[in-house]
Scaffold this active site. Structure first.
Site, short mmCIF file in Angstrom:
data_model
loop_
_atom_site.label_atom_id
_atom_site.label_comp_id
_atom_site.label_asym_id
_atom_site.label_seq_id
_atom_site.Cartn_x
_atom_site.Cartn_y
_atom_site.Cartn_z
N ASP A 91 31.64 45.88 35.88
CA ASP A 91 32.21 44.67 36.51
C ASP A 91 33.33 45.09 37.46
O ASP A 91 34.50 44.84 37.21
CB ASP A 91 32.70 43.76 35.37
CG ASP A 91 33.33 42.47 35.83
OD1 ASP A 91 33.27 42.16 37.04
OD2 ASP A 91 33.89 41.77 34.96
N LYS A 93 33.90 44.27 40.71
CA LYS A 93 34.43 43.26 41.65
C LYS A 93 34.94 43.90 42.94
O LYS A 93 36.09 43.72 43.34
CB LYS A 93 35.53 42.42 41.00
CG LYS A 93 35.06 41.56 39.84
CD LYS A 93 36.13 40.58 39.39
CE LYS A 93 35.70 39.74 38.22
NZ LYS A 93 35.59 40.46 36.93
N ILE A 97 36.11 46.50 52.86
CA ILE A 97 35.17 46.68 53.97
C ILE A 97 34.00 47.57 53.51
O ILE A 97 34.12 48.31 52.53
CB ILE A 97 35.84 47.29 55.21
CG1 ILE A 97 36.35 48.72 54.94
CG2 ILE A 97 36.97 46.39 55.71
CD1 ILE A 97 36.73 49.49 56.20
N ASN A 99 32.57 50.34 54.51
CA ASN A 99 32.76 51.79 54.37
C ASN A 99 33.56 52.14 53.12
O ASN A 99 33.23 53.09 52.40
CB ASN A 99 33.48 52.32 55.63
CG ASN A 99 33.63 53.83 55.60
OD1 ASN A 99 32.65 54.57 55.58
ND2 ASN A 99 34.88 54.30 55.56
O1 S5P Z 1 34.88 34.34 36.74
C1 S5P Z 1 34.92 35.31 36.01
C2 S5P Z 1 34.24 36.50 36.33
C3 S5P Z 1 34.25 37.54 35.42
S1 S5P Z 1 33.23 38.89 35.76
N1 S5P Z 1 35.59 35.26 34.81
C4 S5P Z 1 35.62 36.30 33.93
O2 S5P Z 1 36.22 36.17 32.86
N2 S5P Z 1 34.98 37.49 34.23
C5 S5P Z 1 35.04 38.66 33.32
O3 S5P Z 1 34.43 38.30 32.09
C6 S5P Z 1 36.43 39.16 32.99
O4 S5P Z 1 36.81 40.21 33.87
C7 S5P Z 1 36.29 39.67 31.55
O5 S5P Z 1 35.86 41.02 31.56
C8 S5P Z 1 35.17 38.83 30.97
C9 S5P Z 1 35.62 37.67 30.10
O6 S5P Z 1 36.26 38.12 28.95
P1 S5P Z 1 36.67 37.13 27.74
O7 S5P Z 1 37.37 38.02 26.79
O8 S5P Z 1 37.56 36.05 28.31
O9 S5P Z 1 35.37 36.56 27.21
#
Ligand code: S5P
Length: 267
Positions: A91, A93, A97, A99
């Site tokens: 994950d 994210k 840019i 490159n």
């Molecule tokens: O909108 C988002 C996108 C992501 S990828 N909200 C999120 O919480 N996440 C990820 O999902 C976040 O980075 C974390 O790793 C996980 C949620 O974790 P929890 O412990 O709250 O279930």
């Protein structure tokens, strides 16, 4: 419509290898649960993955959180992925840019493209972020998710931004396999098989006091038409040594997610 098809039917029709692998794994294991393993030591990381492995289709990682990350960890993660039959999603994210993201994806300490079947990116830089990541990931058979919406209170990813994200995905369907989102939008039509992976899932609490918002597997899969529930703290809690309890929570979320899916395709 797409939400009435089984994961297996969708796997047979998908052309991206990472999407196909995920859909096949979901069908084979009867699990649409992804556990997000956000812990800081390799020991806890591997122990949690070994405990939840039998119950998940996908393990979501944030390897930059690990204090003792070393390349050998990736081999251990891959061994667990083979032992328990799950797909890997770093994950990351990405948000820069073309490159720069190509270098961040292929290189550095983590070399994400070498081992992660799926990764994700914020669409904020525009289509060039997909071009940069695809230059690395497509030849390796990887898949990309775009963050179309977020689970957090006050998220800016909504409305026109979310719609533009769908358009970016549509124009790059060989590599973009779906979205991190809170719902399956009507704007995504039935003949475009985008996967919807949804974080912000919890059975016991509604938030975390830091902006996170939780909905139940039923709300996410049955009411909102999403494909995969992503659960972190709801599964592994606070005491990472309680592996039996962690495994039991994973089973609980797996059952809730699968029940909601069966209700959806039967309705
Ligand atoms: O909108 C988002 C996108 C992501 S990828 N909200 C999120 O919480 N996440 C990820 O999902 C976040 O980075 C974390 O790793 C996980 C949620 O974790 P929890 O412990 O709250 O279930």
């Amino acid at each position: 419509s797409l939400t009435k098809l089984s994961y297996g039917q969708r796997a047979a029709k998908h052309s991206n290898p990472a999407a196909k692998l995920l859909l096949e794994t979901i069908e084979r294991k009867k699990s649409n649960l992804s556990v997000s393993v956000d812990v800081t030591t390799s020991k806890d990381f591997l122990a949690i993955i070994d405990a939840v492995g039998p119950y998940v289709c996908l393990i979501k990682t944030h390897v930059d959180i690990l204090e003792d990350f070393a390349p050998g960890l990736v081999e251990k993660l891959q061994a667990l992925s083979e032992k328990h039959d799950f797909v890997i999603f770093e994950d990351r994210k990405f948000a820069d840019i073309g490159n720069t993201v190509a270098l961040q994806y292929s290189s550095g300490v983590h070399r994400i493209a070498n081992w992660s079947h799926i990764t994700n990116a914020h669409p904020v830089p525009g289509p060039s972020i997909i071009k940069g990541l695809a230059s690395v990931g497509l030849p390796l058979g990887r898949g990309l998710l775009l963050l179309a919406e977020m689970s957090t209170e006050g998220s800016l990813a909504k409305g026109a931004y979310t719609e533009a994200t769908y358009a970016m995905a549509r124009a790059n369907r060989d590599f973009v396999i779906g979205f991190i989102a809170q719902q399956r939008s009507n704007a995504v039509t039935a003949d475009e098989d985008f996967l919807i992976l949804t974080p912000g899932v919890g059975l016991d609490v509604k938030g975390d006091g830091m902006g996170q918002q939780y909905r139940t597997p039923k709300e996410v899969v049955l009411d909102s038409g999403c494909d995969v529930i992503i659960v972190g703290r709801g599964v592994y809690g606070k005491d990472y040594s309680l592996v039996d309890q962690i495994a039991a929570q994973a089973q609980r979320y797996r059952e809730a997610g699968w029940k909601a899916y069966l209700e959806r395709i039967a309705a």
